[in-house]
Motif scaffolding. Sequence first.
Motif, PDB file in Angstrom:
ATOM      1  N   TYR A   1       0.815  -1.213   0.000  1.00  0.00           N
ATOM      2  CA  TYR A   1       0.000   0.000   0.000  1.00  0.00           C
ATOM      3  C   TYR A   1       0.850   1.265   0.000  1.00  0.00           C
ATOM      4  CZ  TYR A   1      -3.894  -3.091   1.144  1.00  0.00           C
ATOM      5  OH  TYR A   1      -4.836  -4.072   1.108  1.00  0.00           O
ATOM      6  N   MET A   2       2.179   1.107   0.188  1.00  0.00           N
ATOM      7  CA  MET A   2       3.058   2.267   0.226  1.00  0.00           C
ATOM      8  C   MET A   2       3.550   2.615  -1.178  1.00  0.00           C
ATOM      9  SD  MET A   2       5.255   1.566   3.700  1.00  0.00           S
ATOM     10  CE  MET A   2       5.880  -0.025   3.156  1.00  0.00           C
ATOM     11  N   SER A   3       3.597   3.902  -1.474  1.00  0.00           N
ATOM     12  CA  SER A   3       4.036   4.348  -2.801  1.00  0.00           C
ATOM     13  C   SER A   3       5.529   4.083  -2.982  1.00  0.00           C
ATOM     14  CB  SER A   3       3.753   5.841  -2.964  1.00  0.00           C
ATOM     15  OG  SER A   3       4.434   6.589  -1.974  1.00  0.00           O
ATOM     16  N   PRO A   4       5.989   3.860  -4.214  1.00  0.00           N
ATOM     17  CA  PRO A   4       7.401   3.537  -4.462  1.00  0.00           C
ATOM     18  C   PRO A   4       8.356   4.622  -3.988  1.00  0.00           C
ATOM     19  CG  PRO A   4       6.068   3.011  -6.388  1.00  0.00           C
ATOM     20  CD  PRO A   4       5.171   3.750  -5.446  1.00  0.00           C
ATOM     21  N   GLU A   5       8.004   5.909  -4.200  1.00  0.00           N
ATOM     22  CA  GLU A   5       8.921   6.979  -3.795  1.00  0.00           C
ATOM     23  C   GLU A   5       9.090   7.046  -2.281  1.00  0.00           C
ATOM     24  OE1 GLU A   5       4.837   8.914  -4.338  1.00  0.00           O
ATOM     25  OE2 GLU A   5       6.096   7.434  -5.360  1.00  0.00           O
TER      26      GLU A   5
END
Length: 291
Positions: A246-250
């Motif tokens: 659920y965490m964004s790549p950046e």
Amino acid sequence: MSLKECRAECLKSCSCIAYANSDIREGGSGCFMWFGYLIDIREFSEEKQQYIYIRMAAAELNNNKKTRLVLILVVSLVCGMLILGFLIFCLIKKRKMKRASDDNVKDIELPMFDLTTVTNATKNFSLTNMIGEGGFGIMYKGTLPTGQEVTVKRLSKNSGQGLQEFRGEVILIAKLQHRNLVRLLGCCVEGDERMLIYKYMPNKSLDHFIFDSNLNPKISDFGLARSFCVDQTESKTKRIVGTHGYMSPEYVVDGNFSVKSDVFSFGVLLLEMEWLLWKEGRALELVDDIC
């Protein structure tokens, strides 16, 4: 003459410096003694070994005993000092952690529950009382002595979320009042334990009602909430915590987070909903009727 008798004869003479059996066979007998100097010493192969007993001064033997005694005392003293130092270090560290916990929660106007009360309410954190689990730790259902049902959110020691996230969640929820926020009743901070006590919600979690038409969600998890300034749109953190997927790549790679990070997480949730509906042949139900 036996070996014992040979020894006794050698000790009778101050000039006798060594003795041995003259017969080298197993169980051999006879006595061979040296006086003044060790001469006529022969070398035997491994198959034919013979022991020679050399007489030494009592002073040399006493020195060896004293050396071993001093060595034992020194080693024991060093080990004792290391163990004592380690215990003192652990004690100081524990006191610092307790002082830090007290300093971070003493300014929060929120009821404090003692560990004994929470433990008894959850039946010693029984598995039968467990109602949920996440990246932060485990949620337990409990009953206070007053009969009130509560939800205990117990922060896991291996969750990656520390005192900073715990304090942030306490401050945010304690100061916010909203019909979609679960009511925070208090917290428990004792030793390594950090727990939040919420009002118990009987309707389980959002995943059980994701397709209900009268959905009225209750939000409780603010452990990773970030406070932004008015003109601030993004920031960077050295602590990467959250639920993988659920965490964004950046955010995962570089620690950069912004409002886009929430959009990414929401998009993942929508994809999960769409995938479930697609497998059931009801993908169009995700689209609003107005569209």
